[in-house]
Design a protein around this motif. Structure first.
Motif, short mmCIF file in Angstrom:
data_model
loop_
_atom_site.label_atom_id
_atom_site.label_comp_id
_atom_site.label_asym_id
_atom_site.label_seq_id
_atom_site.Cartn_x
_atom_site.Cartn_y
_atom_site.Cartn_z
N PHE A 1 0.72 -0.92 -0.01
CA PHE A 1 0.01 0.20 0.64
C PHE A 1 1.22 1.12 -0.36
O PHE A 1 0.45 2.09 -0.77
CB PHE A 1 -0.94 0.27 0.95
CG PHE A 1 -2.07 1.52 1.27
CD1 PHE A 1 -3.27 1.52 0.69
CD2 PHE A 1 -1.21 2.17 1.83
CE1 PHE A 1 -3.62 2.71 0.95
CE2 PHE A 1 -1.96 3.11 1.91
CZ PHE A 1 -3.06 4.03 1.89
N LEU A 2 2.16 1.29 1.11
CA LEU A 2 2.95 2.31 0.85
C LEU A 2 3.21 2.43 -0.72
O LEU A 2 3.46 3.67 -0.86
CB LEU A 2 3.76 2.17 2.30
CG LEU A 2 3.14 2.13 3.77
CD1 LEU A 2 4.21 2.48 4.64
CD2 LEU A 2 2.15 3.76 4.01
N GLN B 1 -8.61 4.73 -2.73
CA GLN B 1 -9.82 4.33 -2.02
C GLN B 1 -9.95 2.58 -2.64
O GLN B 1 -10.33 2.01 -1.86
CB GLN B 1 -10.97 5.07 -3.17
CG GLN B 1 -10.82 6.50 -2.57
CD GLN B 1 -10.99 6.53 -1.52
OE1 GLN B 1 -11.30 6.02 -0.08
NE2 GLN B 1 -10.02 7.31 -0.34
N PRO B 2 -9.29 2.30 -4.02
CA PRO B 2 -9.73 1.12 -4.60
C PRO B 2 -8.94 0.14 -3.16
O PRO B 2 -8.96 -1.25 -3.42
CB PRO B 2 -9.05 1.21 -6.01
CG PRO B 2 -9.46 1.95 -6.86
CD PRO B 2 -9.31 3.33 -5.22
N GLU B 3 -7.70 0.46 -3.27
CA GLU B 3 -6.93 -0.33 -2.42
C GLU B 3 -7.13 -0.89 -1.19
O GLU B 3 -7.50 -1.35 -0.56
CB GLU B 3 -5.10 0.07 -2.69
CG GLU B 3 -3.88 -0.43 -2.06
CD GLU B 3 -4.32 -2.33 -2.24
OE1 GLU B 3 -3.68 -2.51 -1.61
OE2 GLU B 3 -4.56 -2.50 -3.39
N ARG C 1 -10.54 -0.15 0.05
CA ARG C 1 -11.42 -1.22 -0.03
C ARG C 1 -10.57 -2.54 -0.20
O ARG C 1 -11.49 -2.93 0.86
CB ARG C 1 -12.31 -0.63 -0.99
CG ARG C 1 -13.25 0.28 -0.61
CD ARG C 1 -14.62 0.67 -2.05
NE ARG C 1 -13.69 0.96 -3.21
CZ ARG C 1 -14.26 1.97 -3.52
NH1 ARG C 1 -13.62 3.42 -2.73
NH2 ARG C 1 -13.07 2.80 -4.83
N HIS C 2 -9.67 -2.98 -1.15
CA HIS C 2 -9.46 -4.44 -0.79
C HIS C 2 -9.01 -4.80 0.11
O HIS C 2 -9.18 -5.69 1.03
CB HIS C 2 -8.47 -4.64 -1.84
CG HIS C 2 -7.59 -6.05 -1.95
ND1 HIS C 2 -8.97 -6.06 -2.34
CD2 HIS C 2 -6.87 -5.98 -1.24
CE1 HIS C 2 -7.35 -7.71 -2.26
NE2 HIS C 2 -6.42 -7.12 -2.02
N LEU C 3 -8.65 -3.38 1.32
CA LEU C 3 -7.53 -3.86 2.26
C LEU C 3 -8.25 -4.02 3.78
O LEU C 3 -8.07 -4.77 4.34
CB LEU C 3 -6.92 -2.83 2.98
CG LEU C 3 -5.22 -2.39 2.17
CD1 LEU C 3 -4.79 -1.88 2.14
CD2 LEU C 3 -4.71 -4.38 2.41
N GLN C 4 -9.53 -3.68 3.28
CA GLN C 4 -11.01 -3.57 3.98
C GLN C 4 -11.26 -4.99 4.01
O GLN C 4 -11.78 -5.36 5.47
CB GLN C 4 -11.73 -2.50 3.91
CG GLN C 4 -12.59 -2.32 4.76
CD GLN C 4 -13.99 -1.01 5.27
OE1 GLN C 4 -13.94 -0.87 3.97
NE2 GLN C 4 -14.78 -1.04 5.60
N ASP C 5 -11.90 -5.43 2.85
CA ASP C 5 -12.29 -6.45 2.79
C ASP C 5 -11.10 -7.61 3.29
O ASP C 5 -11.70 -8.42 3.93
CB ASP C 5 -12.16 -6.67 1.23
CG ASP C 5 -13.58 -6.00 0.72
OD1 ASP C 5 -14.42 -5.28 1.57
OD2 ASP C 5 -13.78 -5.49 -0.61
#
Length: 133
Positions: free
Chosen positions: A20-21, A114-116, A118-122
């Motif tokens: 992510f970073l 935002q897409p990443e 959301r992916h991490l949240q999932d």
């Protein structure tokens, strides 16, 4: 005592955090900012309850030294992203405010995250991940 699964979860979490970073760093550079400049803008845009932050509050959010934060604010001010004002209640306290250009960049870069997010949240939102050491 930690189990093998604990190390696996922690290793995976750190890997995903680093991915992510790294992606975030690339997005920032594509918009002409350093990652720290973006973080400063993000913290100003996202500061709870008001539209500005003090130098000390920004240093805390950035986990940086006061003088390093001042230098970062100087650079962002030169780029027309932020401005300083004397404190309303205490004139010794400096308020840092986001300018329109800085707000636009913060929004554009945050949108690209935002897409990443959301992916991490999932991925990390399921119960097994709440047990990270």
């Amino acid at each position: 005592m930690l189990r093998k699964e604990d190390f696996e979860r922690l290793s995976h979490f750190r890997y995903r955090l680093r991915c992510f970073l790294r992606d975030s760093e690339d997005i920032c550079r594509q918009h002409g900012l350093t990652p720290l400049q973006y973080q400063l803008l993000l913290h100003l845009k996202g500061f709870a309850g008001r539209e500005w932050a003090s130098v000390g509050e920004l240093a805390e959010r950035l986990q940086a030294k006061h003088h390093g934060t001042v230098m970062l604010i100087d650079r962002c001010q030169q780029l027309g992203l932020v401005e300083r004002h004397p404190g309303r209640d205490d004139r010794r306290r400096i308020e840092v405010h986001l300018l329109a250009k800085g707000a636009r960049l913060a929004e554009q870069i945050a949108e690209r995250h935002q897409p990443e997010l959301r992916h991490l949240q999932d991925e990390f939102g399921h119960p097994g991940w709440s047990e990270l050491p």
